[in-house]
Design a protein around this motif. Structure first.
Motif, mmCIF file in Angstrom:
data_model
loop_
_atom_site.group_PDB
_atom_site.id
_atom_site.type_symbol
_atom_site.label_atom_id
_atom_site.label_comp_id
_atom_site.label_asym_id
_atom_site.label_seq_id
_atom_site.Cartn_x
_atom_site.Cartn_y
_atom_site.Cartn_z
ATOM 1 N N ASP A 366 0.844 -1.186 0.000
ATOM 2 C CA ASP A 366 0.000 0.000 0.000
ATOM 3 C C ASP A 366 0.884 1.242 0.000
ATOM 4 O OD1 ASP A 366 0.302 1.207 2.854
ATOM 5 O OD2 ASP A 366 -0.110 -0.898 3.261
ATOM 6 N N ASP A 367 0.289 2.394 -0.302
ATOM 7 C CA ASP A 367 1.023 3.654 -0.322
ATOM 8 C C ASP A 367 0.692 4.509 0.895
ATOM 9 O OD1 ASP A 367 -1.565 4.312 -0.912
ATOM 10 O OD2 ASP A 367 -1.094 5.536 -2.668
ATOM 11 N N GLY A 368 0.427 3.858 2.010
ATOM 12 C CA GLY A 368 0.027 4.566 3.215
ATOM 13 C C GLY A 368 1.197 5.170 3.979
ATOM 14 N N VAL A 369 0.949 5.448 5.264
ATOM 15 C CA VAL A 369 1.931 6.159 6.085
ATOM 16 C C VAL A 369 3.057 5.252 6.565
ATOM 17 C CG1 VAL A 369 0.258 7.860 6.838
ATOM 18 C CG2 VAL A 369 0.518 5.740 8.151
ATOM 19 N N GLY A 370 2.845 3.932 6.537
ATOM 20 C CA GLY A 370 3.872 3.022 7.034
ATOM 21 C C GLY A 370 4.057 3.174 8.534
ATOM 22 N N PHE A 371 5.112 2.543 9.072
ATOM 23 C CA PHE A 371 5.409 2.666 10.499
ATOM 24 C C PHE A 371 6.834 2.195 10.738
ATOM 25 C CE2 PHE A 371 3.903 -1.605 9.861
ATOM 26 C CZ PHE A 371 4.651 -2.401 10.723
ATOM 27 N N ASP A 372 7.347 2.533 11.909
ATOM 28 C CA ASP A 372 8.707 2.162 12.307
ATOM 29 C C ASP A 372 8.624 0.956 13.232
ATOM 30 O OD1 ASP A 372 11.308 1.928 12.996
ATOM 31 O OD2 ASP A 372 11.527 3.924 13.878
ATOM 32 N N PRO A 373 9.086 -0.218 12.797
ATOM 33 C CA PRO A 373 8.992 -1.404 13.661
ATOM 34 C C PRO A 373 9.760 -1.251 14.968
ATOM 35 C CG PRO A 373 9.534 -2.012 11.398
ATOM 36 C CD PRO A 373 9.668 -0.528 11.497
ATOM 37 N N ALA A 374 10.829 -0.406 14.967
ATOM 38 C CA ALA A 374 11.607 -0.242 16.192
ATOM 39 C C ALA A 374 10.837 0.534 17.252
ATOM 40 C CB ALA A 374 12.925 0.476 15.872
ATOM 41 N N ARG A 375 9.897 1.358 16.833
ATOM 42 C CA ARG A 375 9.140 2.172 17.781
ATOM 43 C C ARG A 375 7.715 1.698 17.984
ATOM 44 N NH1 ARG A 375 10.807 8.403 16.093
ATOM 45 N NH2 ARG A 375 13.074 8.150 16.352
ATOM 46 N N THR A 376 7.223 0.896 17.054
ATOM 47 C CA THR A 376 5.845 0.424 17.124
ATOM 48 C C THR A 376 5.841 -1.081 17.336
ATOM 49 O OG1 THR A 376 5.195 2.167 15.579
ATOM 50 C CG2 THR A 376 3.627 0.359 15.942
ATOM 51 N N ALA A 377 5.180 -1.506 18.394
ATOM 52 C CA ALA A 377 5.106 -2.936 18.678
ATOM 53 C C ALA A 377 4.207 -3.623 17.650
ATOM 54 C CB ALA A 377 4.567 -3.165 20.089
ATOM 55 N N ALA A 378 4.610 -4.819 17.242
ATOM 56 C CA ALA A 378 3.816 -5.577 16.274
ATOM 57 C C ALA A 378 2.487 -5.977 16.893
ATOM 58 C CB ALA A 378 4.589 -6.810 15.818
ATOM 59 N N GLY A 379 1.416 -5.809 16.128
ATOM 60 C CA GLY A 379 0.096 -6.141 16.624
ATOM 61 C C GLY A 379 -0.181 -7.629 16.544
ATOM 62 N N VAL A 380 -1.375 -7.972 17.031
ATOM 63 C CA VAL A 380 -1.776 -9.385 17.017
ATOM 64 C C VAL A 380 -1.915 -9.893 15.593
ATOM 65 C CG1 VAL A 380 -3.571 -11.005 17.746
ATOM 66 C CG2 VAL A 380 -2.908 -9.108 19.250
ATOM 67 N N GLY A 381 -2.389 -9.015 14.690
ATOM 68 C CA GLY A 381 -2.573 -9.441 13.303
ATOM 69 C C GLY A 381 -1.277 -9.853 12.642
ATOM 70 N N LEU A 382 -0.223 -9.015 12.782
ATOM 71 C CA LEU A 382 1.072 -9.354 12.193
ATOM 72 C C LEU A 382 1.642 -10.615 12.822
ATOM 73 C CD1 LEU A 382 2.847 -5.893 11.787
ATOM 74 C CD2 LEU A 382 2.078 -7.429 9.975
ATOM 75 N N ALA A 383 1.503 -10.740 14.140
ATOM 76 C CA ALA A 383 2.005 -11.945 14.806
ATOM 77 C C ALA A 383 1.288 -13.187 14.292
ATOM 78 C CB ALA A 383 1.832 -11.813 16.319
ATOM 79 N N GLY A 384 -0.037 -13.068 14.093
ATOM 80 C CA GLY A 384 -0.778 -14.211 13.565
ATOM 81 C C GLY A 384 -0.350 -14.564 12.153
ATOM 82 N N MET A 385 -0.072 -13.553 11.332
ATOM 83 C CA MET A 385 0.399 -13.812 9.978
ATOM 84 C C MET A 385 1.736 -14.533 10.003
ATOM 85 S SD MET A 385 -0.675 -10.112 8.373
ATOM 86 C CE MET A 385 0.186 -10.366 6.831
ATOM 87 N N ARG A 386 2.662 -14.049 10.847
ATOM 88 C CA ARG A 386 3.970 -14.712 10.947
ATOM 89 C C ARG A 386 3.818 -16.156 11.399
ATOM 90 N NH1 ARG A 386 8.383 -11.205 10.833
ATOM 91 N NH2 ARG A 386 7.883 -8.993 11.060
ATOM 92 N N GLU A 387 2.964 -16.396 12.361
ATOM 93 C CA GLU A 387 2.784 -17.755 12.871
ATOM 94 C C GLU A 387 2.212 -18.673 11.800
ATOM 95 O OE1 GLU A 387 0.408 -17.469 16.335
ATOM 96 O OE2 GLU A 387 2.009 -16.613 17.590
ATOM 97 N N ARG A 388 1.276 -18.169 11.025
ATOM 98 C CA ARG A 388 0.727 -18.996 9.950
ATOM 99 C C ARG A 388 1.818 -19.354 8.930
ATOM 100 N NH1 ARG A 388 -4.796 -19.468 9.399
ATOM 101 N NH2 ARG A 388 -6.071 -18.154 10.744
ATOM 102 N N VAL A 389 2.624 -18.358 8.582
ATOM 103 C CA VAL A 389 3.684 -18.609 7.609
ATOM 104 C C VAL A 389 4.704 -19.596 8.163
ATOM 105 C CG1 VAL A 389 5.575 -17.536 6.328
ATOM 106 C CG2 VAL A 389 3.371 -16.385 6.487
ATOM 107 N N GLN A 390 5.113 -19.425 9.422
ATOM 108 C CA GLN A 390 6.073 -20.340 10.033
ATOM 109 C C GLN A 390 5.518 -21.747 10.124
ATOM 110 O OE1 GLN A 390 7.211 -18.684 13.796
ATOM 111 N NE2 GLN A 390 8.314 -16.949 12.900
ATOM 112 N N ALA A 391 4.230 -21.867 10.427
ATOM 113 C CA ALA A 391 3.625 -23.195 10.527
ATOM 114 C C ALA A 391 3.682 -23.945 9.203
ATOM 115 C CB ALA A 391 2.185 -23.070 11.004
ATOM 116 N N LEU A 392 3.641 -23.199 8.094
ATOM 117 C CA LEU A 392 3.697 -23.833 6.774
ATOM 118 C C LEU A 392 5.113 -23.922 6.229
ATOM 119 C CD1 LEU A 392 0.581 -22.106 5.179
ATOM 120 C CD2 LEU A 392 0.735 -24.426 6.068
ATOM 121 N N GLY A 393 6.121 -23.460 7.017
ATOM 122 C CA GLY A 393 7.508 -23.540 6.563
ATOM 123 C C GLY A 393 7.865 -22.515 5.518
ATOM 124 N N GLY A 394 7.167 -21.370 5.513
ATOM 125 C CA GLY A 394 7.436 -20.334 4.532
ATOM 126 C C GLY A 394 8.312 -19.231 5.088
#
Length: 419
Positions: A366-394
Motif C-alpha cells: 500500500d502507499d500509506g503512512v507506514g510505520f517504524d517497527p523499532a518504535r511500534t510494537a507488532a500487533g496481534v494481526g502481524l504476529a498471527g500472519m507470521r505464525e501462519r507462515v512459520q507453521a507452513l515452513g514459509g
C-alpha cells in the motif's frame, strides 16, 4: 553430510579464534622485516660516512706525495675485512679519479655514495694551528647492503620459524579445544531445530484446530441459528397476515406492526449470522477456490472502503490449491487488507498472488503512512500472519518505511500436506 557440517562448524570457530591472531602475526612479521631492512640501511649510511671521513687522513698524505700504493693496500685490507664496503674512489680537486678500488664478490652497491673532502691546510707557526685553504680531493665510499641483508634475513627466518611453530602450536591447541565445543554447539543446534520443528507442528495443529472450530461454529450458526431465525421470520409474517385479515382495530394494528418489527429483526439477525458465517468459514473458498475467493474478498473490501483503491493480480495455476494452507493464504491476505483499512490511511493497495514453481508468493503493498517497527510494537494481526507462515515452513518479509509491503513465500508442499 553430518561430518561435513561438523567440520565446517569447527572451521568457523577456528576462524573466529585464529584470524585475529593471524592478522596480528602477519602485521608484526611485516613490521619486523621492514624494521630490519631500515636498520641495515641506516647502519650502512652511518658506517659509510665514518669510513669516508677516516680515509681522509691517509688520502691527504697520498695526494701530497702523489703515491697511492700504501693507500691502495689500506683500502684492500678494509674491503677484505668488511664485506659491506663495495667501492672506494679517490678523486682530485677536479673530481678526476686517481684511485678506484672495488670489492670482489656478488654484492650489489647502493645507489648513493658517501663523500668526504680532503682539505688543503695552511700551518700557523705562531698560532699553533692550521687553516683550511681549499680541497685537494675527495674520498667517495659506496656501501653494499647484500651481506648485512643476508645476515639479517637469516636471523629473521630463524625468528619467523620460531614464531610459526608457536602459531601452529596455538592452532593445534585451538583445534583441540574447539572439538568439544563444536560437538556441544551441534547438539544445541539440533535441539533448536527440533524445537523449531515442534513449534511449527504445534502452530499447524493450533491453526487447524482453530479453523475446525470456526467451521463447526459456522455450521451451528448456519444450520441452527439461521434456520431458527428463518422460522421466526415466517411465523411473524403469518401473524402479520392473520392480523391483516381481521377487522380494523387498534389492537389488530399493533399486532400487525409488532409482527412486522419481529420480521425485520429476524431478517437483520439472519444477515448478521450470514456475515459471521462468512468470517468464520469463507464459503467462497469452498465454492470458487483460492483465486475466486481472493477476487471476491478484494471486491468486497474495495466496495466497503471507496477511499482506497484495491486491486488484485494473480499469476500461475491455482488448481488443486485448497485445504489448510489455502485457508492460511486467504487469512493472511484478509488480515493484511484489514490492517490497511485500519491503520494505513492509503489511497491504493495492491495484492499479488503468483505461483512460481514449487512456491506461492503473496505480496500485499500500500502507499500509506507506514510505520517504524523499532518504535511500534507488532500487533496481534502481524504476529498471527507470521505464525501462519512459520507453521507452513514459509518466509515472511516486510518493508514499512515508505508505505507497507509484505512479501510471503509458501512452499507448494504445504498445500499438498493440507489437502
Amino acid at each position: 553430510m553430518r561430518v561435513t557440517w561438523r567440520v565446517g562448524t569447527r572451521g568457523r570457530l577456528l576462524a573466529i579464534t585464529l584470524l585475529p591472531v593471524l592478522a596480528l602475526f602477519v602485521t608484526l612479521t611485516w613490521y619486523s622485516y621492514q624494521s630490519r631492512q631500515s636498520e641495515v640501511h641506516a647502519e650502512l649510511a652511518e658506517r659509510g660516512q665514518l669510513l669516508a671521513t677516516a680515509l681522509v687522513a691517509s688520502s691527504e698524505i697520498s695526494l701530497v706525495r702523489g703515491q697511492f700504493d700504501e693507500l691502495r693496500a689500506t683500502i684492500d685490507g678494509m674491503l677484505q675485512t668488511d664485506g659491506a664496503i663495495h667501492r672506494v674512489t679517490l678523486l682530485d680537486a677536479d673530481r678526476k679519479p686517481l684511485l678506484d678500488v672495488t670489492a670482489r664478490g656478488d654484492g650489489v652497491p647502493e645507489a648513493r655514495y658517501y663523500e668526504a673532502a680532503v682539505h688543503k691546510r695552511l700551518l700557523y707557526v705562531t698560532g699553533g694551528g692550521n687553516r683550511n685553504v681549499g680541497n685537494m680531493g675527495y674520498v667517495q665510499v659506496r656501501m653494499s647492503p647484500t651481506v648485512m641483508l643476508r645476515k639479517a634475513r637469516s636471523r629473521f627466518q630463524l625468528e619467523l620459524a620460531v614464531a610459526l611453530a608457536g602459531l601452529l602450536a596455538c592452532a593445534g591447541l585451538a583445534w583441540q579445544m574447539t572439538s568439544g565445543f563444536a560437538a556441544s554447539l551441534q547438539a544445541s543446534m539440533q535441539a533448536v531445530r527440533a524445537a523449531d520443528a515442534e513449534k511449527r507442528r504445534l502452530l499447524q495443529r493450533v491453526t487447524t484446530a482453530v479453523e475446525d472450530e470456526r467451521k463447526a461454529i459456522a455450521l451451528e450458526i448456519h444450520d441452527e441459528l439461521n434456520a431458527t431465525l428463518i422460522a421466526v421470520r415466517l411465523e411473524a409474517q403469518q401473524i402479520a397476515g392473520l392480523a391483516g385479515a381481521l377487522p380494523p382495530a387498534d389492537a389488530v394494528t399493533q399486532i400487525r406492526d409488532k409482527a412486522q418489527a419481529i420480521t425485520k429483526l429476524a431478517l437483520g439477525l439472519y444477515n448478521s449470522g450470514r456475515t459471521l458465517v462468512r468470517r468464520l468459514r469463507p464459503e467462497m473458498l469452498d465454492m470458487l477456490g483460492l483465486q475466486g475467493a481472493l477476487e471476491e474478498m478484494v471486491r468486497q473490501v474495495g466496495s466497503s472502503h471507496p477511499a482506497c483503491h484495491f486491486s488484485l493480480r494473480t499469476e500461475g495455476d491455482f488448481a488443486g490449491l485448497d485445504g489448510d494452507a489455502a485457508i492460511s493464504a486467504y487469512r493472511i491476505v484478509q488480515e493484511a487488507l484489514s490492517n490497511i483499512v485500519k491503520h494505513a490511511r492509503a489511497s491504493s493497495a495492491n495484492v499479488e498472488v503468483a505461483r512460481h514453481g514449487d512456491a506461492l508468493q503473496i505480496v500485499v503493498a500500500d502507499d500509506g503512512v507506514g510505520f517504524d517497527p523499532a518504535r511500534t510494537a507488532a500487533g496481534v494481526g502481524l504476529a498471527g500472519m507470521r505464525e501462519r507462515v512459520q507453521a507452513l515452513g514459509g518466509s515472511f518479509a516486510m518493508d514499512c518505511l515508505s508505505g507497507t509491503r509484505i512479501i510471503i513465500m509458501l512452499p507448494v508442499e504445504a498445500w499438498r500436506a493440507g489437502t
